[in-house]
Structure formats: C-alpha cells, structure tokens
Design a protein around this motif. Structure first.
Motif, PDB file in Angstrom:
ATOM      1  N   GLY A   1       0.815  -1.206   0.000  1.00 46.19           N
ATOM      2  CA  GLY A   1       0.000   0.000   0.000  1.00 46.19           C
ATOM      3  C   GLY A   1       0.849   1.255   0.000  1.00 46.19           C
ATOM      4  N   THR A   2       0.178   2.383   0.142  1.00 45.78           N
ATOM      5  CA  THR A   2       0.856   3.679   0.144  1.00 45.78           C
ATOM      6  C   THR A   2       0.367   4.538   1.294  1.00 45.78           C
ATOM      7  OG1 THR A   2      -0.780   4.548  -1.402  1.00 45.78           O
ATOM      8  CG2 THR A   2       1.292   3.759  -2.341  1.00 45.78           C
ATOM      9  N   LEU A   3       1.247   5.409   1.751  1.00 51.80           N
ATOM     10  CA  LEU A   3       0.914   6.424   2.745  1.00 51.80           C
ATOM     11  C   LEU A   3       0.930   7.773   2.022  1.00 51.80           C
ATOM     12  CD1 LEU A   3       3.212   5.224   5.684  1.00 51.80           C
ATOM     13  CD2 LEU A   3       0.819   4.614   5.244  1.00 51.80           C
ATOM     14  N   ILE A   4      -0.171   8.491   2.066  1.00 52.78           N
ATOM     15  CA  ILE A   4      -0.295   9.757   1.355  1.00 52.78           C
ATOM     16  C   ILE A   4       0.057  10.895   2.319  1.00 52.78           C
ATOM     17  CG2 ILE A   4      -1.789  11.214  -0.026  1.00 52.78           C
ATOM     18  CD1 ILE A   4      -1.181   8.400  -1.169  1.00 52.78           C
ATOM     19  N   MET A   5       1.085  11.662   1.949  1.00 52.63           N
ATOM     20  CA  MET A   5       1.621  12.730   2.799  1.00 52.63           C
ATOM     21  C   MET A   5       1.418  14.088   2.123  1.00 52.63           C
ATOM     22  SD  MET A   5       2.980  10.631   5.080  1.00 52.63           S
ATOM     23  CE  MET A   5       3.929  11.767   6.086  1.00 52.63           C
ATOM     24  N   ARG A   6       1.452  15.118   2.937  1.00 56.19           N
ATOM     25  CA  ARG A   6       1.437  16.485   2.410  1.00 56.19           C
ATOM     26  C   ARG A   6       2.410  17.326   3.234  1.00 56.19           C
ATOM     27  NH1 ARG A   6      -1.893  19.495  -0.775  1.00 56.19           N
ATOM     28  NH2 ARG A   6      -3.509  17.883  -0.774  1.00 56.19           N
ATOM     29  N   ASP A   7       3.278  18.066   2.527  1.00 56.71           N
ATOM     30  CA  ASP A   7       4.240  18.946   3.184  1.00 56.71           C
ATOM     31  C   ASP A   7       3.977  20.367   2.695  1.00 56.71           C
ATOM     32  OD1 ASP A   7       6.324  19.969   4.614  1.00 56.71           O
ATOM     33  OD2 ASP A   7       7.904  19.151   3.338  1.00 56.71           O
ATOM     34  N   PRO A   8       3.328  21.210   3.488  1.00 59.09           N
ATOM     35  CA  PRO A   8       2.919  22.537   3.011  1.00 59.09           C
ATOM     36  C   PRO A   8       4.109  23.450   2.735  1.00 59.09           C
ATOM     37  CG  PRO A   8       2.502  22.324   5.363  1.00 59.09           C
ATOM     38  CD  PRO A   8       2.903  20.965   4.876  1.00 59.09           C
ATOM     39  N   LEU A   9       3.893  24.370   1.832  1.00 63.65           N
ATOM     40  CA  LEU A   9       4.906  25.353   1.459  1.00 63.65           C
ATOM     41  C   LEU A   9       5.219  26.264   2.643  1.00 63.65           C
ATOM     42  CD1 LEU A   9       6.428  26.542  -1.090  1.00 63.65           C
ATOM     43  CD2 LEU A   9       4.518  28.142  -1.254  1.00 63.65           C
ATOM     44  N   ARG A  10       6.491  26.632   2.774  1.00 62.12           N
ATOM     45  CA  ARG A  10       6.855  27.619   3.799  1.00 62.12           C
ATOM     46  C   ARG A  10       6.153  28.943   3.493  1.00 62.12           C
ATOM     47  NH1 ARG A  10      11.530  26.880   6.963  1.00 62.12           N
ATOM     48  NH2 ARG A  10      12.721  24.997   6.463  1.00 62.12           N
ATOM     49  N   PRO A  11       5.612  29.594   4.491  1.00 60.07           N
ATOM     50  CA  PRO A  11       4.907  30.866   4.234  1.00 60.07           C
ATOM     51  C   PRO A  11       5.822  31.948   3.682  1.00 60.07           C
ATOM     52  CG  PRO A  11       5.130  30.462   6.602  1.00 60.07           C
ATOM     53  CD  PRO A  11       5.525  29.193   5.902  1.00 60.07           C
ATOM     54  N   GLU A  12       7.134  31.874   3.991  1.00 60.02           N
ATOM     55  CA  GLU A  12       8.057  32.908   3.530  1.00 60.02           C
ATOM     56  C   GLU A  12       8.728  32.572   2.195  1.00 60.02           C
ATOM     57  OE1 GLU A  12      10.732  30.151   5.987  1.00 60.02           O
ATOM     58  OE2 GLU A  12       8.649  30.822   5.974  1.00 60.02           O
ATOM     59  N   ALA A  13       8.399  31.408   1.596  1.00 56.62           N
ATOM     60  CA  ALA A  13       9.116  30.942   0.408  1.00 56.62           C
ATOM     61  C   ALA A  13       8.945  31.877  -0.778  1.00 56.62           C
ATOM     62  CB  ALA A  13       8.672  29.528   0.049  1.00 56.62           C
ATOM     63  N   ALA A  14       7.704  32.244  -1.099  1.00 54.63           N
ATOM     64  CA  ALA A  14       7.469  33.090  -2.271  1.00 54.63           C
ATOM     65  C   ALA A  14       8.137  34.455  -2.105  1.00 54.63           C
ATOM     66  CB  ALA A  14       5.968  33.251  -2.499  1.00 54.63           C
ATOM     67  N   ALA A  15       8.026  35.039  -0.914  1.00 61.60           N
ATOM     68  CA  ALA A  15       8.643  36.346  -0.676  1.00 61.60           C
ATOM     69  C   ALA A  15      10.163  36.261  -0.758  1.00 61.60           C
ATOM     70  CB  ALA A  15       8.223  36.883   0.688  1.00 61.60           C
ATOM     71  N   THR A  16      10.735  35.127  -0.328  1.00 57.59           N
ATOM     72  CA  THR A  16      12.192  34.959  -0.392  1.00 57.59           C
ATOM     73  C   THR A  16      12.672  34.931  -1.839  1.00 57.59           C
ATOM     74  OG1 THR A  16      12.243  33.740   1.694  1.00 57.59           O
ATOM     75  CG2 THR A  16      14.107  33.449   0.210  1.00 57.59           C
TER      76      THR A  16
END
Length: 634
Positions: free
Chosen positions: A449-464
C-alpha cells in the motif's frame, strides 16, 4: 599600517587583538603587543625634551637614527615579500621615511613611524569591533555543567564529560551546555545567539533544547541527548573558528592595487621634485602616499559582514564565501524541508493487503531507522495513534531511495515507488492530488500500500524568491527527488519554472555543474543534499533542522528555520563587498588628492603625515559600516 610587513593577511579571530575579556589592556600588555609604538613614543619624548633644551642637532640625530632603524626593520620584511612575489605599499613607507630624514624633516619621519606602527593597534581595534558578534559566540561557550545524581545533588563536571542521558541543572542566566530535553514543567530561553531572534522562547516539558540557548530567570533540569562534540552549539563554534581562515578575492585585489599605486606615487613625487627643484617636495608627496586602507579596510569590512550575518543567525564560513555570494546569479533549491516546511502530515492510508493501522505500524517501525523528514512524520503519526513500534538490528537506509528492515518474519521496504518496485511484485502507482506525496510500502516481496503525505509550502518561500530576484538572482531552479506533479505544484506556488524532479544526489550534482548562469547557490537541508551543497559555488544549509553532513558540506549555515535568511545572506554579501571596495577607493582617492596638493607645495611634511592618518581613519570607519544592516529597498 603594521610595521611588521609579514602580517599581510586579514585579521582573524585568532590574531593578537585586544584581550578577550573585553576590558582595557594593561600598560604592560600594550607594550608587549605594540613594542615599536612604545619605542616611537619614547623617541618622540626624547626629541621633545632635547628641543625644549635647545639641543636641535642632537634631537635631529635621535629622530633620524630611530626612523632609519625602523625603515631597515621594515625593509627586511619588504624584501622577503618581494622575493615571494608579493608587492605591497611598504616600498612607499620605507622611501617616505628615508626621504624625510634626508631633507631634514625629522619630526615628519617620527610621525610616519608612529602612524605605521600605530596601524597595528588600529587594525586590532577595527578587527575586534568587526568581529564582536563572532567572538561573543566563542566567549559565551560554557566550560562546565552541573550534573545531578539520584539524590538531586549537583556536581560540577567539564562539559566534555557529559554523557547522553545525564540529568543536568541549568541555573538562571546560564547557557545550556549540550543538546537536551527539558525535564522541568516549563522554561524561558533566549535563543538569539542561535537564531538571531531577540524575543525569548518558551518551552514545555519534553521539548528539545539546543545547546547555546540562554536560560531564563528560573533554574531548570534537562536531560542530555548529545555529547558536547555532537551538540549544535559546538557545531556553531567550529563554524565560527573556520570563518576567519580565508581571504576574500576582493582583499587580494586590494593587494594588486598597491603595485600601480606605488608606481604612480613615486612618479608623481619625482615629477614634483623635478619641476620645483626642491627635494623636500619628493618627501612631502610620499608622506601622504602610504594608505593603510589598502591593507586594513577591506579585511575589516569582510569581518564586519560575517559578524553582521552571525547576529542574524547566518554563519558564513569565510570571507571568500561572502564575496562569492555577492555574485550569485542562479539559486537552486531542494524541495522537502527547504521550500516546504519539513513537517509533513499523513493524509491517507491506502492499504492493499493489510489493515490500515498494521500497514502504518510496519512502515513506521522501518522508518524510525531513516533520517528523512517524511520518515520522522510517519513515526510521529504512528506514535500519536498509540501504535507500538517494533525494533530490529537489521535495518538499512538507502539514501534518497528508502529504508529496508527485517522484523521477525517480515521484510519491510518503505520509500519511493521505483525502490519498492525493485523488490516487490504488483506495485501500482497511486493517484495524487496537487501537493500530495506518496510513500510506497512493500511487505515480504509484495506491494502492501501507500501512505499519502502532504508537506505545506513555507509561508516565507514566495517572498524569499521575490527578494532574491530584486537582488540580482536572475534564475531559480528546483532540484528534488520527489515526483514531478508534486514538484510542479510547489514550483507554481513560489514562481519557479525550471523544475527537475525524480533526481538522485549524483543527478543534482551534475545539474548544478551544468547550470549556465554562474555563480550558482544551492540551498538544502538533508543528508542527501551534502554532495550538491559541496558542488555548488555557494552551498547554504538550513542548519536548524539539517543534518551535520549538510552543514559541514555547506559554505553558509542558517541556524534559524527561516528561508528568508537566504535572501538576507545575499543582501549582507552584496553590501559587504560594496563597502569593502568603497573603503579601498576612498583611501586611494583621498590620498591622490593629498598627493597633488603636496606636489604643488601646499602641504608640509608634518601636516601631510597627520592628514594621511585622517584618511586611514575615514576609510576604516567606512569599512565598519558593514556591521550595520543598511536600509532594505522596498
């Protein structure tokens, strides 16, 4: 300038600067550190006494003989440097001393000697001021720890004697000696030395505490989780000690400025003598042609820049790195833990042949032997659901691919689809929505089987990334081992169009080396990023969560878990280089103006010697501006 011409390298943290205690040096210490200054002052006092007594001829002899002796001493080092191919402005200094003595300007010759020898003290002062933030990290390193026994009694032991599992007492306003877990109910810590954040941070029982954090107003108990050599603050200390070991190219460029400057000064002085017919004019020009900024200002600016970066929680390993980062044109980023927050969450368990919780239990039992951030998230989720993990002595992490482990009669594989498919039958790709990641699991040779994960974007990434573009970084690239769909979703969120996915460490190295817009900066955090961090022109490790391998391979280590510090590092580098070059040219420009005035007969030798020291001071004060943050552009 320093009379000892062998000291041509930039000031370092290990140089003979002011006492580390921060107090004023004693008279005896000052005499030992600056003997030529002391002798020059003694000679000057003797000359003054003789002049007051009406003995001008003996006064001239004393001053002249002393100045020529210093010139001979300076010449020894100068000749040695020339034989090794290093040409400097010592030629001007020696020539100026000889010229002033020859034309009877013995007071000016003494001032020149004092200015030259006093350059060592000026250099030490400027260097100690520039390295204040770096040296403060070294000075506050703890030497002892208070170990508690079963009865609660404390014993002072060397910090090197602390073992994992020891319970330690940290008193109010003391520095945490090693990485540890907090045993007390709660505590406040000043972590500014580690992260650059000035506000105190509150931790609760069971929270990890980094060594180097400053305890608040109450005594606390902690349990060591690492020995001294493996603790974070020791890593910082090692990085700081390395920070002053190299010379920046712009500093070496200052050495090259010395050759044409010396030729120009000698030609102008000779021309002034020829036109005026007065040999004193030759001496007057050379008196104002011995600028210390060529030797001191640029190194001071770079030390100031590294100190400024350290205050912001950015450890730059050398002045050369600061110069390199100022010229970065391409920024490459790892995805997981760099552009994303590195704290993935489990969204779904898609089991094929096992019960969902059994699949999670087997996967987490294997993943506890992996250093990947996804593995840590899976283990955390299993423990949160009350599962009891199995242990084994037969587990292997396959870097960037996954982990294999043997539990009783079960062989478990966890990782990428390609890795699990090599050893398990019937592996089927799973459908993912935007931003999701799949961790595949194989049990006893079959797809489980598989484990479905999510790693959200850093809030400061786009501004950086936007800030990097304003700083002149024209190209951004994502290099990741994750699936293409997930990588493109994150890339779209931050504005990266050049995305390379499904990569192995060797693929990342190859791609970084082939990027056309140089210089290339690579930002990563994991152990699998170590090779590409070493291969990039500038490697930046997110050290707050990154592995020791990544931090050791990188040129810059960010101690705070904040991607915005990457843009701050580039900003500090660019400002430091600009200030260093400004300081060099301020010294040259002012000296040239004074030389033309002296050539026209408008500056006597004594006034010229004093004016030159003002030029030195102006250039060095400008170099110390690298300590300040400057103004950010809107």
């Amino acid at each position: 300038m320093d009379v000892d011409s062998t000291r041509t390298t930039e000031p370092s943290l290990q140089s003979s600067g002011p006492p580390k205690s921060g107090g004023r040096p004693s008279l005896a210490t000052a005499l030992r550190r600056y003997p030529v200054v002391a002798l020059t002052v003694l000679a000057g006092v003797s000359v003054a006494v003789l002049l007051l007594a009406g003995q001008e001829s003996p006064a001239q002899w004393v001053a002249s003989i002393f100045a020529l002796a210093v010139a001979v001493y300076q010449s020894v080092g100068m000749v040695r440097d020339i034989l090794h191919g290093r040409w400097g402005i010592d030629i001007l200094a020696v020539t100026a001393i000889v010229a002033t003595v020859s034309v009877g300007e013995y007071i000016a010759s003494l001032i020149i000697v004092l200015m030259l020898s006093g350059g060592a003290a000026l250099e030490d002062f400027a260097a100690s001021r520039a390295t204040r933030e770096l040296t403060s990290l070294l000075e506050r390193a703890p030497r002892t720890a208070h170990r508690l026994n079963d009865a609660g009694e404390s014993t002072d032991i060397p910090i090197a004697a602390v073992e994992v599992g020891d319970v330690l007492l940290v008193r109010p306003a003391e520095v945490v000696p090693v990485d540890a877990l907090l045993l007390s109910a709660s505590a406040m810590f000043d972590e500014s030395a580690l992260t650059g954040e000035s506000l105190p941070v509150e931790h609760e029982s069971g929270n990890p505490i980094s060594s180097g954090a400053l305890n608040g107003p109450a005594a606390i108990r902690i349990q060591a989780t690492a020995r001294e050599e493996n603790s974070q603050y020791s890593r910082i200390i090692a990085l700081v000690r390395e920070a002053s070991s190299s010379r920046a190219p712009v500093v070496r460029l200052a050495d090259r400025y010395a050759v044409p400057f010396t030729i120009f000064a000698l030609v102008l002085a000779g021309f002034a003598w020829f036109i005026s017919g007065d040999p004193a004019r030759f001496a007057q020009v050379l008196v104002v042609a011995t600028p210390c900024p060529l030797l001191i200002a640029a190194p001071v600016a770079f030390l100031g820049g590294m100190s400024r970066a350290a205050k912001a929680g950015i450890i730059v390993k050398g002045a050369g790195t600061l110069e390199q980062i100022s010229r970065v044109r391409t920024a490459a980023f790892d995805k997981t833990g760099t552009l994303t927050g590195g704290q993935p969450t489990l969204e779904d368990i898609r089991s094929v042949s096992l019960a969902p919780l059994e699949l999670l239990n087997l996967a987490a039992s294997a993943e506890q032997y992996s250093s990947h951030v996804l593995a840590a998230a899976i283990v955390t989720e299993a423990l949160a659901r009350g599962l009891s993990l199995d242990s084994t002595d037969n587990a292997t992490e396959h870097a960037t691919h996954g982990v294999s482990a043997l539990f009783h009669d079960h062989t478990v594989l966890v990782g990428k689809q390609s890795f699990v498919a090599e050893h398990s039958a019937d592996v089927q790709p799973t459908s993912l929505s935007a931003g999701q990641m799949a961790v595949y699991v194989g049990v006893d040779g079959h797809f489980a089987g598989t484990l479905i994960m999510r790693d959200p974007l850093r809030p400061e990434a786009a501004a950086t990334l936007a800030a990097l573009r304003t700083l002149g970084v024209t190209e951004t690239v994502m290099l990741t081992g994750d699936a293409d769909a997930t990588a493109r979703f994150i890339g779209d969120e931050v504005g990266i169009t050049n995305i390379k996915s499904g990569l192995l460490p060797e693929d990342k190295v190859r791609l970084v080396n082939s990027l056309p817009q140089r210089l290339v900066m690579m930002v990563g955090d994991g152990v699998n990023d170590a090779p590409v961090l070493a291969a990039a022109d500038v490697g930046i490790a997110m050290g707050a969560k990154g592995s020791t391998a990544a931090s050791e391979s990188a040129d810059v280590v960010i101690m705070h878990d904040d991607l915005a510090k990457v843009a701050d590092a580039v900003r500090v580098g660019r400002r430091t280089v600009r200030i260093a070059i400004e300081s060099i040219w301020i010294g040259i420009a002012l000296s040239v103006v004074l030389m033309f005035l002296a050539a026209a007969g408008n500056i006597p030798a004594v006034a010229g010697a004093l004016s030159q020291e003002a030029v030195d001071l102006a250039a060095i004060l400008n170099a110390l501006r690298a300590l300040t943050p400057g103004r950010k552009k809107r």
